[in-house]
Design a protein around this motif. Structure first.
Motif, PDB file in Angstrom:
ATOM      1  N   MET A   1       0.825  -1.206   0.000  1.00 15.58           N
ATOM      2  CA  MET A   1       0.000   0.000   0.000  1.00 15.58           C
ATOM      3  C   MET A   1       0.864   1.264   0.000  1.00 15.58           C
ATOM      4  O   MET A   1       0.663   2.177  -0.785  1.00 15.58           O
ATOM      5  CB  MET A   1      -0.927   0.002   1.224  1.00 15.58           C
ATOM      6  N   GLU A   2       1.881   1.297   0.882  1.00 19.43           N
ATOM      7  CA  GLU A   2       2.668   2.519   1.005  1.00 19.43           C
ATOM      8  C   GLU A   2       3.499   2.795  -0.240  1.00 19.43           C
ATOM      9  O   GLU A   2       3.646   3.937  -0.658  1.00 19.43           O
ATOM     10  CB  GLU A   2       3.571   2.461   2.235  1.00 19.43           C
ATOM     11  N   TYR A   3       4.044   1.733  -0.850  1.00 12.27           N
ATOM     12  CA  TYR A   3       4.852   1.969  -2.039  1.00 12.27           C
ATOM     13  C   TYR A   3       3.990   2.466  -3.199  1.00 12.27           C
ATOM     14  O   TYR A   3       4.368   3.372  -3.926  1.00 12.27           O
ATOM     15  CB  TYR A   3       5.586   0.701  -2.466  1.00 12.27           C
ATOM     16  N   THR A   4       2.824   1.892  -3.367  1.00 11.16           N
ATOM     17  CA  THR A   4       1.985   2.271  -4.515  1.00 11.16           C
ATOM     18  C   THR A   4       1.300   3.611  -4.317  1.00 11.16           C
ATOM     19  O   THR A   4       1.168   4.398  -5.255  1.00 11.16           O
ATOM     20  CB  THR A   4       0.922   1.199  -4.789  1.00 11.16           C
ATOM     21  N   THR A   5       0.846   3.908  -3.097  1.00 14.38           N
ATOM     22  CA  THR A   5       0.076   5.133  -2.878  1.00 14.38           C
ATOM     23  C   THR A   5       0.845   6.214  -2.126  1.00 14.38           C
ATOM     24  O   THR A   5       0.430   7.372  -2.120  1.00 14.38           O
ATOM     25  CB  THR A   5      -1.204   4.838  -2.073  1.00 14.38           C
ATOM     26  N   GLY A   6       1.956   5.849  -1.462  1.00  8.87           N
ATOM     27  CA  GLY A   6       2.683   6.827  -0.666  1.00  8.87           C
ATOM     28  C   GLY A   6       2.193   6.932   0.760  1.00  8.87           C
ATOM     29  O   GLY A   6       2.799   7.627   1.576  1.00  8.87           O
ATOM     30  N   LEU A   7       1.096   6.264   1.080  1.00 13.79           N
ATOM     31  CA  LEU A   7       0.537   6.310   2.430  1.00 13.79           C
ATOM     32  C   LEU A   7       0.502   4.907   3.031  1.00 13.79           C
ATOM     33  O   LEU A   7       0.095   3.958   2.359  1.00 13.79           O
ATOM     34  CB  LEU A   7      -0.888   6.876   2.420  1.00 13.79           C
ATOM     35  N   PRO A   8       0.891   4.755   4.304  1.00  7.87           N
ATOM     36  CA  PRO A   8       0.719   3.457   4.964  1.00  7.87           C
ATOM     37  C   PRO A   8      -0.761   3.137   5.113  1.00  7.87           C
ATOM     38  O   PRO A   8      -1.621   4.023   5.004  1.00  7.87           O
ATOM     39  CB  PRO A   8       1.405   3.651   6.320  1.00  7.87           C
ATOM     40  N   ILE A  42      -1.772   6.797  -6.774  1.00  9.84           N
ATOM     41  CA  ILE A  42      -0.769   6.161  -7.641  1.00  9.84           C
ATOM     42  C   ILE A  42      -0.317   7.151  -8.713  1.00  9.84           C
ATOM     43  O   ILE A  42       0.873   7.276  -9.008  1.00  9.84           O
ATOM     44  CB  ILE A  42      -1.324   4.883  -8.287  1.00  9.84           C
ATOM     45  N   ARG A  43      -1.277   7.857  -9.290  1.00 14.21           N
ATOM     46  CA  ARG A  43      -0.941   8.860 -10.302  1.00 14.21           C
ATOM     47  C   ARG A  43      -0.067   9.964  -9.705  1.00 14.21           C
ATOM     48  O   ARG A  43       0.926  10.376 -10.301  1.00 14.21           O
ATOM     49  CB  ARG A  43      -2.231   9.452 -10.863  1.00 14.21           C
ATOM     50  N   ILE A  48       2.635   7.752 -13.609  1.00 15.04           N
ATOM     51  CA  ILE A  48       2.605   6.811 -14.730  1.00 15.04           C
ATOM     52  C   ILE A  48       1.365   7.114 -15.571  1.00 15.04           C
ATOM     53  O   ILE A  48       0.404   7.721 -15.101  1.00 15.04           O
ATOM     54  CB  ILE A  48       2.590   5.341 -14.243  1.00 15.04           C
ATOM     55  N   PRO A  49       1.357   6.706 -16.832  1.00 13.62           N
ATOM     56  CA  PRO A  49       0.216   7.017 -17.704  1.00 13.62           C
ATOM     57  C   PRO A  49      -1.099   6.502 -17.132  1.00 13.62           C
ATOM     58  O   PRO A  49      -1.166   5.429 -16.523  1.00 13.62           O
ATOM     59  CB  PRO A  49       0.576   6.299 -19.013  1.00 13.62           C
ATOM     60  N   GLN A  50      -2.141   7.267 -17.368  1.00  8.63           N
ATOM     61  CA  GLN A  50      -3.452   6.876 -16.853  1.00  8.63           C
ATOM     62  C   GLN A  50      -3.913   5.544 -17.437  1.00  8.63           C
ATOM     63  O   GLN A  50      -4.592   4.774 -16.760  1.00  8.63           O
ATOM     64  CB  GLN A  50      -4.465   7.975 -17.167  1.00  8.63           C
ATOM     65  N   ALA A  51      -3.528   5.273 -18.681  1.00  9.83           N
ATOM     66  CA  ALA A  51      -3.922   4.001 -19.300  1.00  9.83           C
ATOM     67  C   ALA A  51      -3.318   2.815 -18.555  1.00  9.83           C
ATOM     68  O   ALA A  51      -3.946   1.750 -18.451  1.00  9.83           O
ATOM     69  CB  ALA A  51      -3.484   3.984 -20.762  1.00  9.83           C
ATOM     70  N   GLU A  55      -5.379  -0.144 -16.712  1.00  9.58           N
ATOM     71  CA  GLU A  55      -5.163  -1.570 -16.985  1.00  9.58           C
ATOM     72  C   GLU A  55      -4.966  -2.349 -15.693  1.00  9.58           C
ATOM     73  O   GLU A  55      -5.461  -3.478 -15.543  1.00  9.58           O
ATOM     74  CB  GLU A  55      -3.951  -1.735 -17.894  1.00  9.58           C
ATOM     75  N   GLN A  56      -4.243  -1.750 -14.735  1.00  6.33           N
ATOM     76  CA  GLN A  56      -4.021  -2.413 -13.457  1.00  6.33           C
ATOM     77  C   GLN A  56      -5.320  -2.598 -12.680  1.00  6.33           C
ATOM     78  O   GLN A  56      -5.496  -3.591 -11.974  1.00  6.33           O
ATOM     79  CB  GLN A  56      -3.031  -1.604 -12.618  1.00  6.33           C
TER      80      GLN A  56
END
Length: 249
Positions: A1-8, A42-43, A48-51, A55-56
Motif C-alpha cells: 500500500m505505502e509503495y503504490t500510494t505513498g501512504l501506509p 498512484i498517479r 505513470i500514464p493513466q492508461a 489496466e491495473q
C-alpha cells in the motif's frame, strides 16, 4: 500500500474516512471510493500514464482521468486543515529551518527555475520542523533560483515571531537565528566555535535525514514543458499537504 500510494495502510484508511465525511462527487461509482483514491494517489506518486493505471485496475483511461480530477480536488478539501499557515505556527518553540528543492520540469526557457545550489531545476520550499523532527510548516513554492533566505522572507513566516531559538545554516545569517560561525578572514575558528558548529550541523543533518517530502509522495515528471506557475504551485502544495498528513501522528 505505502509503495503504490505513498501512504501506509492506517493513513490511507484515515484519508478514506475524511473523504467519506467530506463527500466526493464525480468519481465513477463502478470503481468505488477506495479504488478511486488508490488510482489518484498512484498517479500522484508515480506519474505513470493513466492508461497503465486503468489496466491495473480493470477500467479505461477516460475513467481514470475522471477519477484523478475528482479525487485530487476532494483530497485537497479533505486535508485543508492539515498544513499550517505562517500565522498558525506556534511561537516560543525551537525549530530547525531549511530549504529544499522540489524537482520540476527542466526547460531552458524557464531559467527562473534553475537552482545553482542544486544544479537542477525546481521549486524552492522552506521547511520548518521541531528539534525532535516533527514536521510543522512549509512555505509556498518559489522559483529554484531564489535564495533560501529570500524565500523565507517572502513567506512571511518571520513577521511577528522571534526566531532566536531556531537553528539554520549560514545562508540565514542576519535573521537572528542560531547559525554556524563563519571563518574569520585570514584567521581560524576558535575551538569553542568549532564545537558549536559541530553541534549545529549534527542537528541539521538529523533534520534533513527525516524530511524529504518531494521524494515521499510525488515523483514530478521530467523533460516536459512546464505548466503555468499556479499549476506548479498547486502540484507542490498537494505534495506538502499529503506529506504533513502522512507524518502527523
Amino acid at each position: 500500500m505505502e509503495y503504490t500510494t505513498g501512504l501506509p495502510t492506517a493513513k490511507f484508511a484515515d484519508l478514506l474516512i475524511r473523504l467519506r465525511e467530506e463527500g466526493v462527487e464525480g468519481y465513477p461509482p463502478s470503481m468505488g471510493l477506495r479504488d478511486s483514491l488508490r488510482a489518484a494517489l498512484i498517479r500522484m506518486r508515480h506519474n505513470i500514464p493513466q492508461a497503465v493505471i486503468g489496466e491495473q485496475l480493470g477500467v479505461s483511461q477516460p475513467t481514470i482521468s475522471r477519477v484523478v480530477k475528482a479525487m485530487t480536488d476532494a483530497i485537497a478539501r479533505a486535508l485543508k486543515d492539515v498544513l499550517l499557515t505562517a500565522e498558525e505556527v506556534p511561537q516560543g518553540c525551537d525549530y530547525v529551518v531549511d530549504g529544499t528543492l522540489f524537482p520540476c520540469w527542466s526547460w531552458r526557457n524557464h531559467r527562473e527555475l534553475w537552482s545553482g545550489k542544486h544544479g537542477t531545476t525546481g521549486m524552492n520550499v522552506q521547511i520548518l520542523v521541531r528539534l525532535n523532527g516533527e514536521f510543522m510548516w512549509a512555505s509556498d513554492p518559489y522559483p529554484g533560483s531564489m535564495h533560501d533566505v529570500a524565500a523565507l522572507d517572502a513567506s512571511g513566516l518571520l513577521e511577528g515571531i522571534d526566531p532566536s531559538g531556531w537553528i539554520a545554516d549560514k545562508g540565514y545569517i542576519g535573521r537572528g537565528m542560531i547559525t554556524p560561525h563563519k571563518k574569520p578572514p585570514n584567521d581560524e575558528l576558535s575551538e569553542a566555535a568549532k564545537e558549536a558548529n559541530k553541534s549545529i550541523n549534527r542537528i541539521r543533518r538529523a533534520e534533513r535525514a527525516h524530511h524529504r517530502p518531494h521524494q515521499v509522495l510525488e515523483n514530478p515528471p521530467h523533460r516536459l514543458p512546464p505548466p503555468p506557475a499556479h499549476i506548479r504551485a498547486d502540484h507542490h502544495r498537494r505534495t506538502l499537504t499529503l506529506y504533513s498528513f502522512k507524518t502527523t501522528p
